[in-house]
Design a protein around this motif. Structure first.
Motif, PDB file in Angstrom:
ATOM      1  N   ALA A  53       0.830  -1.215   0.000  1.00  0.00           N
ATOM      2  CA  ALA A  53       0.000   0.000   0.000  1.00  0.00           C
ATOM      3  C   ALA A  53       0.862   1.262   0.000  1.00  0.00           C
ATOM      4  O   ALA A  53       0.450   2.300  -0.531  1.00  0.00           O
ATOM      5  CB  ALA A  53      -0.939   0.001   1.203  1.00  0.00           C
ATOM      6  N   ALA A  54       2.063   1.162   0.567  1.00  0.00           N
ATOM      7  CA  ALA A  54       2.996   2.295   0.591  1.00  0.00           C
ATOM      8  C   ALA A  54       3.738   2.445  -0.740  1.00  0.00           C
ATOM      9  O   ALA A  54       4.566   3.342  -0.896  1.00  0.00           O
ATOM     10  CB  ALA A  54       3.996   2.129   1.734  1.00  0.00           C
ATOM     11  N   GLY A  55       3.452   1.561  -1.686  1.00  0.00           N
ATOM     12  CA  GLY A  55       4.073   1.662  -3.006  1.00  0.00           C
ATOM     13  C   GLY A  55       5.336   0.850  -3.185  1.00  0.00           C
ATOM     14  O   GLY A  55       5.994   0.947  -4.216  1.00  0.00           O
ATOM     15  N   LEU A  56       5.694   0.050  -2.187  1.00  0.00           N
ATOM     16  CA  LEU A  56       6.902  -0.765  -2.300  1.00  0.00           C
ATOM     17  C   LEU A  56       6.580  -2.102  -2.949  1.00  0.00           C
ATOM     18  O   LEU A  56       5.529  -2.684  -2.715  1.00  0.00           O
ATOM     19  CB  LEU A  56       7.506  -1.007  -0.916  1.00  0.00           C
ATOM     20  N   PRO A  93      16.793  -4.609  -5.334  1.00  0.00           N
ATOM     21  CA  PRO A  93      17.654  -3.479  -5.676  1.00  0.00           C
ATOM     22  C   PRO A  93      18.193  -2.719  -4.451  1.00  0.00           C
ATOM     23  O   PRO A  93      19.310  -2.232  -4.478  1.00  0.00           O
ATOM     24  CB  PRO A  93      16.743  -2.578  -6.509  1.00  0.00           C
ATOM     25  N   ALA A  94      17.432  -2.682  -3.384  1.00  0.00           N
ATOM     26  CA  ALA A  94      17.885  -1.991  -2.176  1.00  0.00           C
ATOM     27  C   ALA A  94      18.740  -2.893  -1.290  1.00  0.00           C
ATOM     28  O   ALA A  94      19.362  -2.430  -0.335  1.00  0.00           O
ATOM     29  CB  ALA A  94      16.685  -1.486  -1.375  1.00  0.00           C
ATOM     30  N   ARG A 121       9.167   1.568   9.504  1.00  0.00           N
ATOM     31  CA  ARG A 121      10.608   1.339   9.661  1.00  0.00           C
ATOM     32  C   ARG A 121      11.194   0.716   8.399  1.00  0.00           C
ATOM     33  O   ARG A 121      12.216   1.182   7.872  1.00  0.00           O
ATOM     34  CB  ARG A 121      10.850   0.434  10.871  1.00  0.00           C
ATOM     35  N   VAL A 122      10.550  -0.334   7.880  1.00  0.00           N
ATOM     36  CA  VAL A 122      11.042  -1.000   6.670  1.00  0.00           C
ATOM     37  C   VAL A 122      10.999  -0.042   5.488  1.00  0.00           C
ATOM     38  O   VAL A 122      11.966   0.049   4.709  1.00  0.00           O
ATOM     39  CB  VAL A 122      10.223  -2.277   6.377  1.00  0.00           C
ATOM     40  N   ASP A 123       9.919   0.702   5.344  1.00  0.00           N
ATOM     41  CA  ASP A 123       9.767   1.668   4.254  1.00  0.00           C
ATOM     42  C   ASP A 123      10.915   2.681   4.276  1.00  0.00           C
ATOM     43  O   ASP A 123      11.565   2.934   3.256  1.00  0.00           O
ATOM     44  CB  ASP A 123       8.421   2.382   4.390  1.00  0.00           C
ATOM     45  N   GLY A 124      11.203   3.236   5.452  1.00  0.00           N
ATOM     46  CA  GLY A 124      12.283   4.220   5.568  1.00  0.00           C
ATOM     47  C   GLY A 124      13.637   3.638   5.203  1.00  0.00           C
ATOM     48  O   GLY A 124      14.445   4.268   4.506  1.00  0.00           O
ATOM     49  N   ILE A 125      13.892   2.424   5.638  1.00  0.00           N
ATOM     50  CA  ILE A 125      15.169   1.767   5.350  1.00  0.00           C
ATOM     51  C   ILE A 125      15.304   1.493   3.859  1.00  0.00           C
ATOM     52  O   ILE A 125      16.343   1.788   3.259  1.00  0.00           O
ATOM     53  CB  ILE A 125      15.297   0.459   6.164  1.00  0.00           C
ATOM     54  N   VAL A 126      14.264   0.937   3.255  1.00  0.00           N
ATOM     55  CA  VAL A 126      14.323   0.599   1.828  1.00  0.00           C
ATOM     56  C   VAL A 126      14.514   1.858   0.992  1.00  0.00           C
ATOM     57  O   VAL A 126      15.362   1.901   0.098  1.00  0.00           O
ATOM     58  CB  VAL A 126      13.055  -0.177   1.386  1.00  0.00           C
ATOM     59  N   ARG A 127      13.737   2.896   1.270  1.00  0.00           N
ATOM     60  CA  ARG A 127      13.850   4.141   0.487  1.00  0.00           C
ATOM     61  C   ARG A 127      15.220   4.790   0.660  1.00  0.00           C
ATOM     62  O   ARG A 127      15.804   5.297  -0.298  1.00  0.00           O
ATOM     63  CB  ARG A 127      12.716   5.087   0.825  1.00  0.00           C
ATOM     64  N   ARG A 148      18.073   3.221   1.382  1.00  0.00           N
ATOM     65  CA  ARG A 148      19.075   2.401   0.681  1.00  0.00           C
ATOM     66  C   ARG A 148      18.963   2.525  -0.824  1.00  0.00           C
ATOM     67  O   ARG A 148      19.964   2.381  -1.529  1.00  0.00           O
ATOM     68  CB  ARG A 148      18.978   0.942   1.125  1.00  0.00           C
ATOM     69  N   ARG A 149      17.769   2.798  -1.323  1.00  0.00           N
ATOM     70  CA  ARG A 149      17.611   3.004  -2.763  1.00  0.00           C
ATOM     71  C   ARG A 149      18.330   4.275  -3.210  1.00  0.00           C
ATOM     72  O   ARG A 149      18.766   4.369  -4.349  1.00  0.00           O
ATOM     73  CB  ARG A 149      16.137   3.109  -3.132  1.00  0.00           C
ATOM     74  N   ARG A 150      18.464   5.245  -2.311  1.00  0.00           N
ATOM     75  CA  ARG A 150      19.126   6.507  -2.648  1.00  0.00           C
ATOM     76  C   ARG A 150      20.638   6.423  -2.525  1.00  0.00           C
ATOM     77  O   ARG A 150      21.349   7.272  -3.041  1.00  0.00           O
ATOM     78  CB  ARG A 150      18.604   7.629  -1.742  1.00  0.00           C
ATOM     79  N   GLU A 151      21.138   5.402  -1.811  1.00  0.00           N
ATOM     80  CA  GLU A 151      22.584   5.256  -1.628  1.00  0.00           C
ATOM     81  C   GLU A 151      23.251   4.854  -2.934  1.00  0.00           C
ATOM     82  O   GLU A 151      22.681   4.098  -3.719  1.00  0.00           O
ATOM     83  CB  GLU A 151      22.881   4.148  -0.611  1.00  0.00           C
TER      84      GLU A 151
END
Length: 150
Positions: free
Chosen positions: A34-37, A59-60, A128-134, A136-139
């Motif tokens: 639902a958060a788009g992940l 990818p993350a 928490r998972v959403d923040g971590i994944v997003r 790491r995608r930017r790294e």
């Protein structure tokens, strides 16, 4: 290894415990979707490491494990059965050691293992998972692999 001293009722109850697609796992997947992940489920993140994550963000390089409080020895809710106590202590401590080894092996391969306890609210765990994944995608990819930039 068999619980030698357990009663037939205990053995029957334990055999019915789901190891995948548990209620918390399904709710977490729903919230993340639902958060788009987008993710894969019940996959081995790293070849050669025989450990399956509940939710995998390729990818993350994030592997999510939803851990049951009893089976993984939650620091808040762990219970130590009195009947056949030594068997259960060995079993649960073995699970903890395997979890730690899994986290280390994934980290050595540039992955991040995220542990979600079954007692956590779905909203908190998903955030928490959403923040971590997003994040790491930017790294940069080199940083995720543990390669020094420059």
């Amino acid at each position: 290894m068999e619980a030698l001293d357990s009663t037939p009722e205990v053995r029957a109850r334990m055999s019915r415990q789901k190891s995948r697609n548990t209620g918390i796992e399904m709710a977490l997947r729903s919230a993340l979707h639902a958060a788009g992940l987008r993710y894969r489920v019940h996959r081995r993140p790293v070849k050669g490491v025989r450990r399956e994550a509940d939710i995998v963000f390729g990818p993350a390089r994030v592997a999510v494990f939803v851990d049951g409080c009893f089976w993984h020895g939650c620091p808040e809710h762990a219970t130590w059965p009195r009947r056949n106590a030594e068997f259960w202590r060995v079993k649960i401590e073995g699970n903890r050691a395997r979890d730690h080894d899994t986290d280390r092996r994934l980290a050595d391969s540039g992955w991040l293992a995220v542990r979600v306890w079954e007692h956590e609210t779905v909203e908190e765990a998903a955030a928490r998972v959403d923040g971590i994944v997003r994040a790491r995608r930017r790294e940069p990819a080199a940083k995720k692999r543990g390669v020094a930039a420059g």
